[in-house]
Design a protein around this motif. Structure first.
Motif, PDB file in Angstrom:
ATOM      1  N   CYS A 527       0.769  -1.167   0.024  1.00 17.58           N
ATOM      2  CA  CYS A 527       0.060   0.181  -0.128  1.00 17.58           C
ATOM      3  C   CYS A 527       0.964   1.345  -0.111  1.00 17.58           C
ATOM      4  N   LEU A 528       0.682   2.041  -0.796  1.00 22.23           N
ATOM      5  CA  LEU A 528       1.416   3.640  -1.027  1.00 22.23           C
ATOM      6  C   LEU A 528       0.839   4.478  -0.216  1.00 22.23           C
ATOM      7  N   VAL A 529      -0.550   4.895  -0.279  1.00 18.58           N
ATOM      8  CA  VAL A 529      -1.060   5.788   0.244  1.00 18.58           C
ATOM      9  C   VAL A 529      -2.602   5.487   0.860  1.00 18.58           C
ATOM     10  N   GLY A 530      -2.958   5.759   1.804  1.00 13.33           N
ATOM     11  CA  GLY A 530      -4.332   5.638   2.268  1.00 13.33           C
ATOM     12  C   GLY A 530      -4.931   7.126   2.440  1.00 13.33           C
ATOM     13  N   TYR A 531      -5.913   7.286   1.434  1.00 18.87           N
ATOM     14  CA  TYR A 531      -6.355   8.551   1.440  1.00 18.87           C
ATOM     15  C   TYR A 531      -7.861   8.678   2.502  1.00 18.87           C
ATOM     16  N   LYS A 532      -7.580   9.535   3.183  1.00 21.49           N
ATOM     17  CA  LYS A 532      -8.745   9.623   4.222  1.00 21.49           C
ATOM     18  C   LYS A 532      -9.443  10.913   3.923  1.00 21.49           C
ATOM     19  N   GLY A 533     -10.848  10.875   3.969  1.00 23.84           N
ATOM     20  CA  GLY A 533     -11.339  12.001   3.600  1.00 23.84           C
ATOM     21  C   GLY A 533     -12.828  11.838   3.943  1.00 23.84           C
ATOM     22  N   HIS A 534     -13.209  10.583   3.180  1.00 18.08           N
ATOM     23  CA  HIS A 534     -14.656  10.040   3.418  1.00 18.08           C
ATOM     24  C   HIS A 534     -14.767   9.622   4.918  1.00 18.08           C
ATOM     25  N   ASN A 535     -15.807  10.048   5.708  1.00 15.80           N
ATOM     26  CA  ASN A 535     -16.002   9.491   7.047  1.00 15.80           C
ATOM     27  C   ASN A 535     -16.563   8.148   7.162  1.00 15.80           C
ATOM     28  N   TYR A 536     -17.378   8.008   5.881  1.00 20.81           N
ATOM     29  CA  TYR A 536     -18.251   6.607   6.014  1.00 20.81           C
ATOM     30  C   TYR A 536     -17.724   5.819   4.877  1.00 20.81           C
ATOM     31  N   PRO A 537     -18.568   4.822   4.767  1.00 21.84           N
ATOM     32  CA  PRO A 537     -18.072   3.902   3.470  1.00 21.84           C
ATOM     33  C   PRO A 537     -17.872   4.474   2.082  1.00 21.84           C
ATOM     34  N   VAL A 538     -16.638   4.044   1.566  1.00 22.78           N
ATOM     35  CA  VAL A 538     -16.598   4.733   0.170  1.00 22.78           C
ATOM     36  C   VAL A 538     -17.000   3.562  -0.688  1.00 22.78           C
ATOM     37  N   TRP A 539     -18.100   3.870  -1.440  1.00 26.56           N
ATOM     38  CA  TRP A 539     -19.055   3.054  -2.326  1.00 26.56           C
ATOM     39  C   TRP A 539     -18.060   2.794  -3.822  1.00 26.56           C
ATOM     40  N   ASP A 540     -17.333   3.688  -4.148  1.00 25.43           N
ATOM     41  CA  ASP A 540     -16.719   3.246  -5.530  1.00 25.43           C
ATOM     42  C   ASP A 540     -15.704   4.274  -5.555  1.00 25.43           C
ATOM     43  N   THR A 541     -14.745   4.019  -6.518  1.00 29.31           N
ATOM     44  CA  THR A 541     -13.494   4.696  -6.930  1.00 29.31           C
ATOM     45  C   THR A 541     -13.177   4.390  -8.477  1.00 29.31           C
ATOM     46  N   HIS A 542     -12.577   5.343  -9.253  1.00 25.94           N
ATOM     47  CA  HIS A 542     -12.502   5.075 -10.431  1.00 25.94           C
ATOM     48  C   HIS A 542     -11.164   6.018 -10.873  1.00 25.94           C
ATOM     49  N   PHE A 543     -10.262   5.450 -11.524  1.00 28.61           N
ATOM     50  CA  PHE A 543      -9.078   6.014 -12.112  1.00 28.61           C
ATOM     51  C   PHE A 543      -9.340   6.898 -13.096  1.00 28.61           C
ATOM     52  N   SER A 544      -8.866   8.002 -13.518  1.00 31.16           N
ATOM     53  CA  SER A 544      -8.915   8.831 -14.645  1.00 31.16           C
ATOM     54  C   SER A 544      -8.173   8.061 -15.806  1.00 31.16           C
ATOM     55  N   PRO A 545      -8.878   8.181 -17.024  1.00 29.53           N
ATOM     56  CA  PRO A 545      -8.163   7.352 -18.190  1.00 29.53           C
ATOM     57  C   PRO A 545      -6.956   7.967 -18.325  1.00 29.53           C
ATOM     58  N   HIS A 546      -6.432   9.147 -17.734  1.00 27.46           N
ATOM     59  CA  HIS A 546      -5.337   9.417 -18.261  1.00 27.46           C
ATOM     60  C   HIS A 546      -4.112   9.288 -16.940  1.00 27.46           C
ATOM     61  N   GLY A 547      -4.635   8.640 -15.759  1.00 28.70           N
ATOM     62  CA  GLY A 547      -3.999   8.437 -14.701  1.00 28.70           C
ATOM     63  C   GLY A 547      -4.006   9.556 -13.638  1.00 28.70           C
ATOM     64  N   TYR A 548      -3.393   9.438 -12.830  1.00 27.44           N
ATOM     65  CA  TYR A 548      -2.885  10.825 -11.723  1.00 27.44           C
ATOM     66  C   TYR A 548      -4.099  10.910 -11.164  1.00 27.44           C
ATOM     67  N   TYR A 549      -5.313  11.327 -11.673  1.00 25.26           N
ATOM     68  CA  TYR A 549      -6.411  11.807 -10.873  1.00 25.26           C
ATOM     69  C   TYR A 549      -7.476  10.497 -10.593  1.00 25.26           C
ATOM     70  N   PHE A 550      -8.111  10.497  -9.425  1.00 21.02           N
ATOM     71  CA  PHE A 550      -9.065   9.655  -9.221  1.00 21.02           C
ATOM     72  C   PHE A 550     -10.275  10.085  -8.524  1.00 21.02           C
ATOM     73  N   ILE A 551     -11.423   9.638  -8.530  1.00 19.86           N
ATOM     74  CA  ILE A 551     -12.517   9.908  -7.819  1.00 19.86           C
ATOM     75  C   ILE A 551     -13.045   8.884  -7.105  1.00 19.86           C
ATOM     76  N   SER A 552     -13.765   9.406  -6.066  1.00 20.02           N
ATOM     77  CA  SER A 552     -14.251   8.552  -5.030  1.00 20.02           C
ATOM     78  C   SER A 552     -15.621   8.972  -4.557  1.00 20.02           C
ATOM     79  N   GLY A 553     -16.445   8.200  -4.223  1.00 18.38           N
ATOM     80  CA  GLY A 553     -17.776   8.547  -3.805  1.00 18.38           C
ATOM     81  C   GLY A 553     -18.157   7.769  -2.824  1.00 18.38           C
ATOM     82  N   GLY A 554     -18.977   8.061  -1.695  1.00 15.51           N
ATOM     83  CA  GLY A 554     -19.398   7.239  -0.646  1.00 15.51           C
ATOM     84  C   GLY A 554     -20.736   7.606   0.098  1.00 15.51           C
ATOM     85  N   HIS A 555     -20.943   7.088   1.119  1.00 13.58           N
ATOM     86  CA  HIS A 555     -22.000   7.072   1.919  1.00 13.58           C
ATOM     87  C   HIS A 555     -22.313   8.814   2.199  1.00 13.58           C
TER      88      HIS A 555
END
Lengths: 729, 638
Positions: A527-555
């Motif tokens: 594991c390289l990084v644990g991104y903490k920000g969501h306080n609740y379950p994170v339902w989904d995450t997806h990498f940008s097609p160009h890499g580098y960015y990603f999106i996450s969404g949760g409860h």
């Protein structure tokens, strides 16, 4: 403390706030921060705010409301910061303060508890109406985490509880008696009115009346509201209304209805004739009626668009320009001679010839008028390995058979044996060489499905020993001893609900119930990084097609945009009224789509964090999203078993694919976008003719201006195949 | 319908009695009715809220079944500590107890001896997750391999054969549209065609691919070949392979032709092989044979009633084949008989007719009786029993009469044992006890006495079975004994285990009022076992048996007692469930008192002692029931 409030109202509020001690203050703070973050894209933070403050007076109003709230809670520092950020003059606050104090003292002129409630109700109306005055009530920070009492107090109206049934059935009778063409439109009113009247009854402690009201009229509601009604039915006490998110959403957001002018006039006239203030008040305060000129819509048209938690999307909300075109492919020095097979053997040693310009190349050379500019958002530079990948991809693209109804793809089906219902998320790499699975036991497993085994990079000490100049250094750094078909990644502390490979296959993202998103290296399998920000379950995450960015969404109902090298999110997309259940990047990385349990899909602009599209029409939580490879269309699947197709540019629903009988959990377009595959809980994989679905549209008479969709029921024609899998218990 | 459901939703909330029971379980004695109502509403609301959140986790877990972990996660969302220890993949068995006019459902918390757990060998490591790939579709066509579901599911096959006009094959429908599209010059054209298409009953074609033809050849050769191992493999394949639908007509023809030829040649072995094939086909869960019964049934019936099935009828065991085929027949009657095809009644008629014929050979006679008998006790009762006397006379004539051929004698002998075997169990059920030899003779003639002894045997056997059946149901319905430990004094000098190991389950306190007042009019069949052990100064542990006869293995718990004082241990057991002996109230107190010097050497004894006592006591009640129960348990559903 500038705001000198009317005594009674003030104390009343203070007391109530204390019952929810830190929650509110904190929430508000958070929201404020969020707003600042989301509107400050790197460079022009204050500029954006200034613009909005100047351009939209209603924004300023809400800011003032927030300021006032902060001040009341003695958060002077935040007040100062926000004021500075927003560029508001100090005296504007005073003005506002005296304004509302006037309202407060007006209420306080009376006596008793009720008056106190009234005052706060008035106060709340000031806030709400200020934002509602203009046509576009943007989701302001103040409304994201509203003061419970203020919001609730909007219900503190008088009205004879038993009369509610009379009002409602009166309206019902009226709507049933109008002409057919208006009936369907006006029927939209039933559900929001029903909910608000019920809540009003509950709020005013008329429990038995509320129950009777519910029992009498809940059967009339459209079947797709059943889930909401179930929640509603369980709620019968005023105390329950606190903390119930769904209900809170209902109150804070206006239910949007789209009604033609004629129908609206009819309704208005009726209500005025009958002096039916109760219903009129609700319509005024809790509904947003989007009036359009022209023919009233048919029942089918309305049904296609309704179903979301907050009514349809406003037409204005879908007006913003979306650059849905693809980015120009970077110029890559291509090894030519795709025609002769020998080139295959010499790949990696680019022969310098003239740049390749075949069908693929020529298309991407021209700048698409709908494409965003190349530098709209900063994208990472291509690495050599990426270029090699691209070359491979292009080579393969030329050999690809064009799929279609006559050329159906083959489906390779991977079964996870001995998973005991524990598999919760799956992702493939784009070249189908790796599969990753997230499991309920918090593990993430990666399999290689090619003969190439997974190897770790050697330890630092060993790496020092190898010859860095050798040609096969990339081979040498791998530790042969660790070669295996699968690797297990430990780190999460809850079920892993989302998983996504980076486009270069070097990283893996996983999001979990424990509220973190983790980035794993597929070189070291750590594991390289644990991104903490969501306080609740994170339902989904997806990498940008160009890499580098990603999106996450949760409860927590917020979608967050991250960059792999930042431990804090770059953007927070808030606006959904319920859990963000799935997230997808647009192929050009400038937009993200999020699906939610509130049964809407939103498209967000990565650059400025704005919501640029709201798609309504699903009747259940959305669990799958897929962009077409050309970036023009979006497909979405939900628990209602339907796949809906959306035109991003026009912001319209353009197709409905019926066939599945259960939740759709996965959607994917073929590489050229001819075929859409959907996988569902009903144990089937279905293939749909996407080309035809989109073709039909272009020939259709397009009603983009009105936004009225007219869907033809051609699912059966579009369905190319159904493949049952065995249902394993 | 949805409306009704919705209206119900509104009013569902927990009963106030539950609130009371729960309050009692945590020590709140008298709860006001009002508070109960308020509590129940609040609790119902919260439970619903949690359930709704838990559903979210289920959906994201891509499951259809809500698990305990979903509930835990939902609780975590609400910032509530999850319920630990409820890890269960399957359902959690709630136990039921009633008493004092109340009914309780509770989760049983077993006492667990940690040392047992530590000492037991580790369970097998579960298999690791692994990946398996197969082709779900190859260029749009789904290959029929075991990994894929059968091309025509059984339900569809059934619908096809029973209601041929209704058939709408999803696969063919698609093919139709695809063809329509490719044929039509333009898309619009194709659309018009599709709409105008009259749906005809699809012609079912059974074309075999080359692979399938090879497979068919291999399988049929193996089935009738000489290698038994190969045959077993082939039959296994027939019984499990999902892709045989297309080959079914060929198999059925193969069997019917095979039987026709081999009956003439009296080739017993081949007939047996063919019947085994029929069996395998019937066992295949993906096949629905109804369409092919016209070929299969004659073949099977032939094997039941044919006059001669083998070359040497006096030596070869063709009887077994008849039995086997009769069973097949009965099975197909059960599965396929409908009001339209009337298989069962037609078959019954056929059998009866040839049985009634006086000239019928013994072999055929045997087949007819076997065929009828396999159809179930009802058929035996109505068709066979009335003819026992006549049949007995005929058998007598052969057995005791003038010299006849040995073949007849053997036949009569087999018929006799067959009749005895099948009739005894039926008579045991319908005839009241006692079994009187003479009575039987008058009723059933020659076969009477033998029947009588068989019936008696059957009765004892049924009783044995019933007992087992009862026992199993008992363990399900009966709440496990619960235990309250009241320790008068506690010192920390206990040995390796601390007393805190024993946790009084929270559900227990629900029941505590009862042992205190055993004399109250308690529910029927409640049994209390009170055991008191007086611990000597030297003793450190007593073992108390908690379970009674019903549980398979006695649960023992070790109570460390470092004190020299008395440790009364009260065991309460609510008796044998409501369903069993509701009419007979029974109360038992068993007080077992161990001497103070009882040390570890006595442990085993003490655990045996109460067990045996309680088991005998229960046995008595069960024996009374026995006369009715076998009838109920073995009555086959029709």
């Amino acid at each position: 403390m500038a705001a000198v409030q009317g005594g009674l109202a003030d104390t009343n509020e203070e007391k109530d706030i204390k019952t929810e001690p830190s929650n509110d203050g904190f929430g508000n703070n958070n929201a404020t921060d969020g707003r600042v973050l989301s509107t400050s894209p790197g460079s022009s933070a204050s500029a954006g705010i200034n613009k909005s403050a100047a351009g939209a007076p209603e924004d300023q109003q809400t800011l003032l409301a927030v300021l006032q709230f902060l001040r009341k809670n003695k958060l002077t520092e935040s007040v100062e910061i926000l004021r500075r950020e927003a560029g508001l003059p100090e005296d504007s606050l005073e003005l506002k303060g005296s304004d509302s104090s006037g309202a407060g003292s007006g209420g306080a002129a009376g006596s008793g508890d009720k008056e106190g409630g009234d005052a706060s109700a008035l106060l709340s109306r000031v806030t709400i109406s200020s934002s509602a005055a203009a046509q576009a009530p943007t989701k302001a920070a103040g409304e994201d985490q509203p003061d419970v009492n203020v919001v609730l107090s909007a219900y503190n109206q008088q009205g004879d509880p038993p009369l509610y049934q009379v009002y409602y059935s009166g309206l019902k009778k009226f709507i049933e008696s109008v002409l057919d063409c208006h009936r369907a439109e006006l029927s939209q009113l039933f559900y929001p009115l029903f909910v608000h009247m019920y809540l009003e009854l509950v709020y005013n402690n008329h429990e038995s009346e509320a129950k009777a009201f519910f029992e009498k009229f809940s059967g009339d509601q459209e079947c797709y509201y059943e889930d909401d009604l179930r929640i509603l039915s369980s709620l019968s006490k005023r105390e329950h209304m606190r903390g119930n998110e769904t209900l809170m959403d209902f109150r804070t957001s206006k239910f949007v209805l789209r009604i033609s002018r004629d129908s609206y006039q009819l309704l208005k006239r009726h209500l005025q004739e009958r002096q039916n203030n109760q219903i009129w008040n609700i319509i005024q305060e809790h509904l947003y009626i989007d009036i359009f000129d022209g023919m009233p819509r048919s029942k089918g048209q309305i049904d296609a668009m309704s179903g979301s938690l907050a009514g349809e999307g406003k037409r204005e909300a879908n007006k913003a320009k979306v650059y849905y075109g693809l980015l120009k492919e970077p110029e890559i020095e291509l090894p030519l001679d795709d025609e002769d097979e020998e080139a295959e053997n010499e790949e990696g040693k680019p022969k310098k010839k003239k740049p390749k310009k075949d069908s693929m190349g020529s298309k991407s050379k021209k700048q698409d008028p709908n494409a965003p500019s190349q530098t709209r958002i900063p994208l990472p530079e291509l690495k050599d390995s990426d270029k090699l990948d691209k070359i491979m991809y292009m080579k393969e693209a030329t050999k690809r058979i064009r799929l279609g109804p006559d050329n159906l793809p083959s489906i390779c089906f991977y079964s996870f044996l001995n998973a005991y219902q524990g598999l919760t998320a799956v992702d493939f790499t784009d070249d189908s060489s790796l599969i990753a699975g997230g499991f309920a036991d918090s593990t993430v497993r990666v399999w290689s499905v090619t003969p190439k085994k997974l190897r770790k990079v050697k330890s630092a000490a060993d790496l020092n020993l190898i010859d860095k100049e050798s040609d096969d250094v990339l081979e040498r750094i791998m530790d042969e001893k660790t070669a295996s078909e699968s690797k297990i990644l430990y780190g999460h502390s809850g079920p892993v609900y989302g998983i996504s490979f980076s486009p270069d296959r070097n990283y893996l993202l996983s999001s979990s119930e424990d509220g973190t998103v983790r980035l794993w290296s597929l070189q070291t399998f750590t594991c390289l990084v644990g991104y903490k920000g969501h306080n609740y379950p994170v339902w989904d995450t997806h990498f940008s097609p160009h890499g580098y960015y990603f999106i996450s969404g949760g409860h927590d109902r917020v979608a967050r945009l991250w960059a792999t090298d930042h431990y804090q999110p770059l953007r927070m997309f808030s606006g959904h009224l319920a859990d963000v259940t799935c997230t997808r990047f647009h192929p050009n990385s400038n937009y993200v789509a999020t699906g939610s349990s509130d049964r809407t899909i939103r498209l967000w602009d990565v650059l400025n964090g704005n919501c640029v599209r709201i798609f309504t029409g699903h009747k259940g939580p959305i669990h799958a999203l897929a962009f077409s490879p050309n970036g023009k269309f979006l497909a979405s699947g939900a628990t209602d078993g339907r796949v809906l197709l959306w035109d991003i540019g026009h912001g319209l629903m353009i197709g409905e694919l019926k066939g599945h009988t259960d939740t759709i959990y996965s959607l994917r377009f073929s590489r050229d976008g001819e075929i859409l595959a959907s996988g569902s809980m009903d144990n089937t994989v279905r293939l749909w003719d996407a080309l035809k679905a989109f073709d039909d549209l272009e020939t259709d008479d397009f009603t983009a201006a009105t936004g009225h969709v007219h869907l033809q029921d051609n699912s059966q024609e579009l369905l190319l195949g159904t493949y049952m899998s065995k249902s394993t218990p | 319908m949805a409306e009704e459901r919705r209206q119900k939703q509104c009013s569902v909330s927990l009963p106030t009695e539950s609130m009371k029971a729960m309050a009692e379980s945590v020590g709140v004695g008298q709860l006001q009715e009002e508070s109960c109502t308020a509590l129940s509403e609040e609790v119902s609301y919260r439970i619903k809220e949690i359930a709704q959140d838990a559903l979210k986790f289920m959906r994201h877990g891509k499951r259809r079944k809500l698990t305990t972990s979903d509930i835990d996660n939902a609780l975590k969302l609400k910032n509530v500590e999850p319920l630990y220890g409820f890890q269960s993949q399957e359902f959690i068995p709630f136990r039921f107890a009633s008493g004092g006019g109340r009914e309780l459902y509770f989760y049983e918390e077993k006492e667990v001896d940690l040392s047992d757990i530590i000492n037991t060998p580790l369970p097998r490591v579960p298999l690791d997750v692994s990946l398996k790939a197969h082709w779900l579709s190859i260029e749009g066509v789904q290959p029929s391999i075991p990994e894929n579901p059968p091309p025509a599911p059984k339900e569809q096959q059934k619908v096809e054969s029973t209601e041929p006009l209704k058939v709408v094959k999803p696969g063919q429908e698609e093919e139709g549209t695809i063809q329509g599209k490719s044929q039509g010059a333009t898309a619009a054209d194709g659309k018009g065609k599709d709409k105008g298409l009259i749906r005809l009953k699809p012609r079912s074609t059974h074309e075999l691919s080359v692979e399938q033809q090879l497979y068919y050849k291999e399988i049929t050769e193996a089935c009738v070949g000489s290698c038994e191992a190969k045959r077993a493999e082939a039959l296994q394949s027939i019984a499990t392979d999902p892709g045989l639908y297309q080959m079914l007509p060929r198999f059925s023809t193969f069997i019917s032709e095979g039987v026709r030829v081999n009956v003439v040649q009296n080739n017993l072995a081949l007939l047996i092989y063919l019947m085994r094939m029929v069996k395998a086909l019937m066992d295949n869960p993906t096949l629905y044979l109804e369409k092919y019964l016209h070929e299969l049934i004659p073949a099977v019936v032939t094997c039941i009633v044919s006059k001669q099935l083998c070359l040497r009828p006096d030596v070869d065991n063709h009887w077994a084949l008849r039995d086997f085929a009769a069973r097949l027949m009965a099975q197909s009657c059960k599965t396929f008989s409908t009001t339209t095809n009337n298989i069962q009644s037609r078959i019954t008629k056929t059998f009866t007719k040839s049985w009634l014929d006086d000239k019928t050979q013994w072999t055929t006679r045997y087949g007819c009786i076997a065929g009828l008998a396999e159809l179930g006790p009802d058929v035996i009762k109505t068709l066979i029993l009335p003819r026992l006397t006549i049949e007995g006379a005929r058998i007598k004539a052969v057995m005791e009469g003038p010299v006849v051929s040995t073949i007849d004698k053997i036949g009569a002998d087999h018929v006799q044992s067959l009749l005895l075997k099948h009739c005894a169990s039926v008579i045991a059920k319908i005839r009241p006890q006692p079994d009187n030899m003479e009575q039987y003779r008058t009723d059933y003639g020659y076969l009477g006495p033998m029947l009588c002894s068989h019936v008696m045997k059957a009765r004892t056997q049924a009783a044995l079975q019933a007992q087992q059946v009862n026992r199993t149901t008992l363990t399900i319905t009966q709440p496990r004994p619960t235990l309250t430990v009241s320790q008068s004094g506690l010192s920390g000098s206990a040995g390796s285990r601390t007393p805190s190991i024993i946790k009084v389950p929270s559900s227990l306190t629900l029941m505590t009022p009862r042992p205190g007042t055993p004399s109250q009019p308690s529910p029927p069949a409640t049994k209390y076992i009170v055991m008191a052990t007086s611990a000597g100064a030297s003793s450190t542990q007593q073992v108390i048996t908690l379970s009674s006869s019903q549980s398979a293995s006695p649960v023992t718990s070790t109570v460390p007692s470092a004190t020299s004082t008395l440790q009364p241990l009260v065991k309460l057991e609510s008796g044998s469930g409501p369903g069993l002996t509701s009419s007979r109230p029974m109360q038992k107190y068993i007080v077992v008192s161990l001497p103070s010097s009882a040390s570890s050497s006595l442990e085993s004894k003490s655990s045996v002692l109460p067990t045996s006592i309680s088991s005998t006591s229960l046995e008595a009640t069960m024996k009374l029931d026995r006369s009715e129960s076998p009838g109920a348990s073995t009555q086959s559903p029709h």
